[in-house]
Enzyme design. Sequence first.
Site, PDB file in Angstrom:
ATOM      1  N   LYS A  12      17.404 -16.236 -16.275  1.00 17.68           N
ATOM      2  CA  LYS A  12      16.716 -16.117 -15.136  1.00 17.68           C
ATOM      3  C   LYS A  12      15.955 -16.138 -14.265  1.00 17.68           C
ATOM      4  CE  LYS A  12      20.560 -14.691 -11.508  1.00 17.68           C
ATOM      5  NZ  LYS A  12      21.807 -13.660 -11.220  1.00 17.68           N
ATOM      6  N   ASP A  73      22.080 -13.643  -6.381  1.00 13.74           N
ATOM      7  CA  ASP A  73      23.158 -13.643  -6.707  1.00 13.74           C
ATOM      8  C   ASP A  73      23.358 -14.864  -6.506  1.00 13.74           C
ATOM      9  OD1 ASP A  73      25.457 -12.062  -7.800  1.00 13.74           O
ATOM     10  OD2 ASP A  73      26.743 -12.540  -5.726  1.00 13.74           O
TER      11      ASP A  73
HETATM   12  P1  ITT Z   1      22.112 -10.043 -12.554  1.00 12.22           P
HETATM   13  O1  ITT Z   1      23.105  -9.705 -11.619  1.00 12.22           O
HETATM   14  O2  ITT Z   1      21.813  -9.163 -13.285  1.00 12.22           O
HETATM   15  O3  ITT Z   1      20.974 -11.111 -12.240  1.00 12.22           O
HETATM   16  P2  ITT Z   1      24.039 -11.800 -13.892  1.00 12.22           P
HETATM   17  O4  ITT Z   1      24.031 -12.522 -14.887  1.00 12.22           O
HETATM   18  O5  ITT Z   1      25.155 -11.216 -14.067  1.00 12.22           O
HETATM   19  O6  ITT Z   1      22.671 -11.215 -13.489  1.00 12.22           O
HETATM   20  P3  ITT Z   1      25.241 -13.461 -11.009  1.00 12.22           P
HETATM   21  O7  ITT Z   1      25.989 -12.302 -10.925  1.00 12.22           O
HETATM   22  O8  ITT Z   1      24.044 -13.396 -10.278  1.00 12.22           O
HETATM   23  O9  ITT Z   1      24.295 -12.949 -12.446  1.00 12.22           O
HETATM   24  O10 ITT Z   1      25.913 -14.010 -12.706  1.00 12.22           O
HETATM   25  C1  ITT Z   1      25.338 -15.502 -11.774  1.00 12.22           C
HETATM   26  C2  ITT Z   1      26.179 -16.528 -13.437  1.00 12.22           C
HETATM   27  O11 ITT Z   1      25.877 -17.997 -11.960  1.00 12.22           O
HETATM   28  C3  ITT Z   1      25.359 -16.705 -14.651  1.00 12.22           C
HETATM   29  O12 ITT Z   1      26.070 -15.057 -15.335  1.00 12.22           O
HETATM   30  C4  ITT Z   1      25.853 -17.959 -14.895  1.00 12.22           C
HETATM   31  O13 ITT Z   1      27.267 -18.490 -15.849  1.00 12.22           O
HETATM   32  C5  ITT Z   1      26.031 -18.841 -13.436  1.00 12.22           C
HETATM   33  N1  ITT Z   1      24.512 -19.419 -13.520  1.00 12.22           N
HETATM   34  C6  ITT Z   1      23.798 -18.936 -12.012  1.00 12.22           C
HETATM   35  N2  ITT Z   1      22.853 -20.221 -12.579  1.00 12.22           N
HETATM   36  C7  ITT Z   1      23.078 -21.052 -12.789  1.00 12.22           C
HETATM   37  C8  ITT Z   1      22.054 -21.803 -13.835  1.00 12.22           C
HETATM   38  O14 ITT Z   1      20.943 -22.041 -13.062  1.00 12.22           O
HETATM   39  N3  ITT Z   1      22.342 -22.364 -14.845  1.00 12.22           N
HETATM   40  C9  ITT Z   1      23.704 -22.303 -15.212  1.00 12.22           C
HETATM   41  N4  ITT Z   1      23.671 -21.342 -14.872  1.00 12.22           N
HETATM   42  C10 ITT Z   1      24.428 -20.258 -13.830  1.00 12.22           C
END
Ligand code: ITT
Length: 205
Positions: A12, A73
């Site tokens: 991200k 998120d």
């Molecule tokens: P933070 O909470 O620390 O930001 P995280 O990976 O736990 O990190 P999230 O709770 O927002 O973040 O989970 C988002 C998930 O959704 C991420 O781990 C991916 O599996 C998926 N995801 C989100 N955006 C994506 C993208 O642009 N491309 C592919 N998968 C994505």
Amino acid sequence: MRIIFATGNKDKLREIRQILSDCSIEVISMRDAGIEGEAEETGKSFEENALQKARYVYEKNGKRDGDLVVADDSGLEIDALNGEPGILSARYMGKDTSYREKNADLVKRLEGVPDERRTARFVCAMALICPDGRERVVRQTMEGRIGYGEAGENGFGYDPIFFLPEYGMTSAEVSPEVKNAISHRGKALREVRDIIISEYPGVMS
Ligand code: ITT
């Protein structure tokens, strides 16, 4: 003025830096700001969880003058699976399970589902907390369909199974520039950037 991005997800952060690369505003990760641990994610919506992450960093940062805090998120909603994995996207099948396995599992669950019912979207709620504590949350999506297997090496997470009909390829096959131009995260971050510019004119120039 700088943005502290409340994420532990390096993929991200890479995208966020690319998206804001034409701005003079500095983006630092919460780790670079010396903030350890991570926020609880107990909300029932992307918006609530984004705010929880941003508030955690805002509080830990000691509400330092001048710092903006932003958190994302995000997740994948698959219509034929009633919106799964949704807000549980990162935790689907366990946080340590590889995306190769998660992607294979989702494709398997869609076996026999025809193209027109494989619709899905990436959702991104992005929260901004200004130095004085004011909060804003925006939501953006990117629409697509779940493919029949993985394709592409760009992006991360569920990108290899997320097919973009207009491009005839997945969001892991399009270039990072194209993904950032059309993605849930790209659109949400540009909306947040515009809010920052309207609040603090000149900050991005
Ligand atoms: P933070 O909470 O620390 O930001 P995280 O990976 O736990 O990190 P999230 O709770 O927002 O973040 O989970 C988002 C998930 O959704 C991420 O781990 C991916 O599996 C998926 N995801 C989100 N955006 C994506 C993208 O642009 N491309 C592919 N998968 C994505």
